[in-house]
Structure formats: C-alpha cells, structure tokens
Design an enzyme around this catalytic site. Structure first.
Site, PDB file in Angstrom:
ATOM      1  N   TYR A 145      15.922   6.950  -1.448  1.00  0.00           N
ATOM      2  CA  TYR A 145      15.614   6.096  -2.553  1.00  0.00           C
ATOM      3  C   TYR A 145      14.824   6.561  -3.482  1.00  0.00           C
ATOM      4  CZ  TYR A 145      11.949   4.625   0.409  1.00  0.00           C
ATOM      5  OH  TYR A 145      10.769   4.652   1.429  1.00  0.00           O
ATOM      6  N   SER A 223       2.315   0.581  -1.728  1.00  0.00           N
ATOM      7  CA  SER A 223       3.437  -0.039  -1.973  1.00  0.00           C
ATOM      8  C   SER A 223       3.534  -1.492  -2.261  1.00  0.00           C
ATOM      9  CB  SER A 223       4.437   0.124  -0.711  1.00  0.00           C
ATOM     10  OG  SER A 223       4.715   1.397  -0.117  1.00  0.00           O
TER      11      SER A 223
HETATM   12  O1  76R Z   1       1.421  14.779   2.744  1.00  0.00           O
HETATM   13  C1  76R Z   1       0.967  14.330   3.627  1.00  0.00           C
HETATM   14  O2  76R Z   1       1.460  13.940   4.738  1.00  0.00           O
HETATM   15  C2  76R Z   1      -0.606  13.582   3.377  1.00  0.00           C
HETATM   16  C3  76R Z   1      -0.396  12.248   3.241  1.00  0.00           C
HETATM   17  C4  76R Z   1       0.831  11.550   2.251  1.00  0.00           C
HETATM   18  C5  76R Z   1       0.808  11.714   1.096  1.00  0.00           C
HETATM   19  C6  76R Z   1      -0.042  12.414  -0.238  1.00  0.00           C
HETATM   20  C7  76R Z   1       1.888  10.937   2.638  1.00  0.00           C
HETATM   21  C8  76R Z   1       2.228  10.616   4.016  1.00  0.00           C
HETATM   22  N1  76R Z   1       2.422  10.249   1.589  1.00  0.00           N
HETATM   23  C9  76R Z   1       2.040  10.964   0.453  1.00  0.00           C
HETATM   24  C10 76R Z   1       2.495  10.913  -0.787  1.00  0.00           C
HETATM   25 MN1  76R Z   1       4.128   9.285   1.681  1.00  0.00          MN
HETATM   26  N2  76R Z   1       5.885   8.062   1.760  1.00  0.00           N
HETATM   27  C11 76R Z   1       6.384   7.501   0.673  1.00  0.00           C
HETATM   28  C12 76R Z   1       7.585   6.447   1.151  1.00  0.00           C
HETATM   29  O3  76R Z   1       8.672   2.951   0.908  1.00  0.00           O
HETATM   30  C13 76R Z   1       7.358   3.027   0.423  1.00  0.00           C
HETATM   31  O4  76R Z   1       6.893   1.832   0.631  1.00  0.00           O
HETATM   32  C14 76R Z   1       7.181   4.375  -0.145  1.00  0.00           C
HETATM   33  C15 76R Z   1       8.140   5.525   0.115  1.00  0.00           C
HETATM   34  C16 76R Z   1       7.613   6.777   2.592  1.00  0.00           C
HETATM   35  C17 76R Z   1       8.614   5.835   3.443  1.00  0.00           C
HETATM   36  C18 76R Z   1       6.655   7.828   2.715  1.00  0.00           C
HETATM   37  C19 76R Z   1       6.454   8.225   4.008  1.00  0.00           C
HETATM   38  N3  76R Z   1       4.405   9.375  -0.203  1.00  0.00           N
HETATM   39  C20 76R Z   1       3.600  10.061  -1.354  1.00  0.00           C
HETATM   40  C21 76R Z   1       4.054  10.047  -2.493  1.00  0.00           C
HETATM   41  C22 76R Z   1       3.327  10.542  -3.603  1.00  0.00           C
HETATM   42  C23 76R Z   1       2.141   9.783  -4.151  1.00  0.00           C
HETATM   43  C24 76R Z   1       1.535  10.080  -5.619  1.00  0.00           C
HETATM   44  O5  76R Z   1       1.473  11.203  -5.660  1.00  0.00           O
HETATM   45  O6  76R Z   1       1.050   9.260  -6.241  1.00  0.00           O
HETATM   46  C25 76R Z   1       5.028   9.012  -2.472  1.00  0.00           C
HETATM   47  C26 76R Z   1       5.938   8.250  -3.736  1.00  0.00           C
HETATM   48  C27 76R Z   1       5.391   8.539  -0.987  1.00  0.00           C
HETATM   49  C28 76R Z   1       6.119   7.603  -0.889  1.00  0.00           C
HETATM   50  N4  76R Z   1       4.159   9.291   3.866  1.00  0.00           N
HETATM   51  C29 76R Z   1       3.384  10.103   4.462  1.00  0.00           C
HETATM   52  C30 76R Z   1       5.315   8.854   4.420  1.00  0.00           C
HETATM   53  C31 76R Z   1       4.988   9.451   5.976  1.00  0.00           C
HETATM   54  C32 76R Z   1       5.899   9.077   7.231  1.00  0.00           C
HETATM   55  C33 76R Z   1       3.645  10.166   5.878  1.00  0.00           C
HETATM   56  C34 76R Z   1       3.164  10.705   7.036  1.00  0.00           C
HETATM   57  C35 76R Z   1       3.484  12.201   6.956  1.00  0.00           C
HETATM   58  C36 76R Z   1       3.106  12.896   8.186  1.00  0.00           C
HETATM   59  O7  76R Z   1       1.887  12.723   8.464  1.00  0.00           O
HETATM   60  O8  76R Z   1       3.756  13.580   9.054  1.00  0.00           O
END
Ligand code: 76R
Length: 249
Positions: A145, A223
C-alpha cells in the site's frame, strides 16, 4: 524550517499490477496459450540471473480481489531498467491477455531517524547495503500500500522538528520490531516519483500478521495522527506450479 531526515537510497522499485482478460484467455486456442506461456516463462526466467548477479530482484504474486490479478515487483539499479522490464513484458504474447491495473514507482529507502551512531560510510555496512538492495523474500504472502505523512495545519509531519520526529519514529520502530521474523517490510520512497510519499511492501508466511501489524501501528502516533493510506493490495506467492494451476483452462 525543520531539518529534513537524511535518507539512503538503494534499488529503484516498480510494482506492476495486471489483470487477466479471462474471457480472451479461455477463448484462445491451445496453440495461442502455449505461445503466450512460453514467452511469459522466458520473461520470468531472466529474473534468477539478475538476482545471482546482485543487480536486482523480482517477485511474482497473485492478487486477491478485483483490484488486480497479479503483481510483478521489480527492484533494479535504474529507472531505465524498470522501463525496459515493463516494456519487455508488454511485448510478450501473454501481455495481450492482460490489462494494466495499477503501478507504483519508488526507490528503496532508509532514513536516519533511528540510526544513532554517526560517522563512517553507511554503504560500507553490510546490513545497510543488504537492506537497500534486498533480495525479495519468496514468502507466501505480499501486502502493498502507498502512504503519506499528513501536511495539515494542526498535524503537519514536515513542520515537526527532528527531535520530535526521532522520538515518534522510535516508537514506530519498536512496534515494528515486535514483528521481527513474522513480517519483513521494505519501505520505498516515492516523493517526486509517484502519487504518494512511500510504498509499503510487507512479506509474511502468515497473512494474518499483516492485519495484526498494520492494526497495531494505527494506534501509534506516527500512524494515528500523521498516516494517510492509499489502496491495499494483498496476495499469494506464485510459484511455477501455482501459476500453471491459475492459468490452466
Ligand atoms: O529501518 C528501521 O528498521 C529503523 C526503524 C524504522 C524506520 C526509520 C522502521 C521500522 N520504519 C521506519 C520508517 Mn516503518 N513501517 C511503515 C509501515 O501501516 C502503517 O501504519 C505504516 C506502514 C509499516 C507497516 C512499517 C513497518 N516506516 C518508515 C517510514 C518512513 C518515515 C519517514 O521517513 O518519515 C514509513 C512511511 C514507514 C511505514 N517499520 C519498522 C515497520 C517495521 C516492521 C519495522 C521494524 C523493522 C525491523 O526492526 O526489522
């Protein structure tokens, strides 16, 4: 002006969604279908070599529901290569049995919100390099998405200072880490490339974990307050066997 997060970019991404023209497919004769399948298999057959050469990765999933029938997700080194790929598919005899359903252009992105330790070339870190140029997992399910961060007067992500965004992203990351081993996420940035700001691609063996993760994140401030979401696509891995089965008339 608030400080922009630093981002690292990896492979370019194309999510290419297609629908099948089942009327035409079932009406075609065996010979026409055989030629179409041969050309399709030749097209798909090139992906393994690209992964071996570490110059990209591709995945093929069916889509459940009427938004599309399948998605080809491609990661490659340039937009030119993505363009060549979609054109090569369009030239196959199989493509004549499909219609375009949706597409998304973006680039694998990591941001520095949670990176902590500074200094050094991040690309020299093998963990970072592997996340920027990931081999797509052949997990049983995919969920895709697009999303934005809100820019409204009261709730404007882009007007928050860096410290505040770091704090919020820390909590986001904590929830995400709770799904380690269950859901793999690939965040692709699409500002300047497509209609939303990010593409979110999730892979899991158990599709229910998508719902659990996305639902839990909805309660997290990043979110709950700032997230805006596009259409969701969910699907099943297409192996040579399951694709054969899907296309069998
Ligand atoms: O990269 C990293 O692991 C560091 C922490 C992290 C960042 C910087 C992280 C972890 N995310 C980051 C950035 Mn995320 N992420 C989403 C969604 O549905 C929703 O509500 C949001 C959609 C999911 C499901 C998800 C999952 N993340 C981002 C960004 C960029 C933000 C910006 O730059 O402003 C978005 C748009 C975003 C959205 N995120 C994680 C996850 C998961 C599962 C993790 C843990 C990853 C891990 O530690 O292995």
């Amino acid at each position: 002006m608030s400080e922009a997060a630093l981002t690292l970019e990896g492979w370019y991404a194309l999510h290419d969604f297609r629908s099948l023209d089942w009327t035409a497919w079932t009406a075609a004769d065996d010979e026409e279908r055989a030629v179409a399948l041969e050309e399709l298999n030749a097209f798909i057959g090139e992906w393994a070599g690209v992964e071996e050469a570490k110059t990209g990765s591709s995945a093929l999933y069916s889509i459940v529901g009427q938004k599309a029938d399948l998605v080809m997700m491609h990661l490659r080194e340039s937009l030119e290569e993505l363009n060549r790929l979609e054109t090569a598919f369009n030239k196959t005899a199989f493509a004549a049995f499909t219609t375009k359903a949706y597409s998304y252009v973006s680039i694998v992105e990591l941001s520095n919100y949670n990176s902590g330790e500074g200094g050094g070339d991040p690309m020299a870190n093998p963990h970072v390099a592997a996340r920027l140029k990931p081999i797509l997992p052949k997990a049983a399910h995919i969920c895709f998405y697009p999303m934005n961060k809100k820019r409204e007067l009261a709730d404007n992500w882009y007007m928050l200072d860096m410290e505040k965004r770091k704090e919020l992203m820390y909590s986001h990351g904590l929830i995400g880490r709770g799904y380690a081993g269950k859901v793999k996420q690939i965040i692709t940035g699409s500002v300047g490339f497509d209609d939303w700001e990010w593409g979110v691609t999730l892979f899991a063996e158990d599709a229910l974990q998508f719902k659990k993760l996305v639902y839990e994140m909805r309660f997290d401030e990043v979110s709950a307050r700032y997230g805006e979401f596009g259409p969701f696509y969910v699907g099943n891995l297409l192996t040579p066997e399951s694709f054969d089965e899907m296309l069998k008339v």
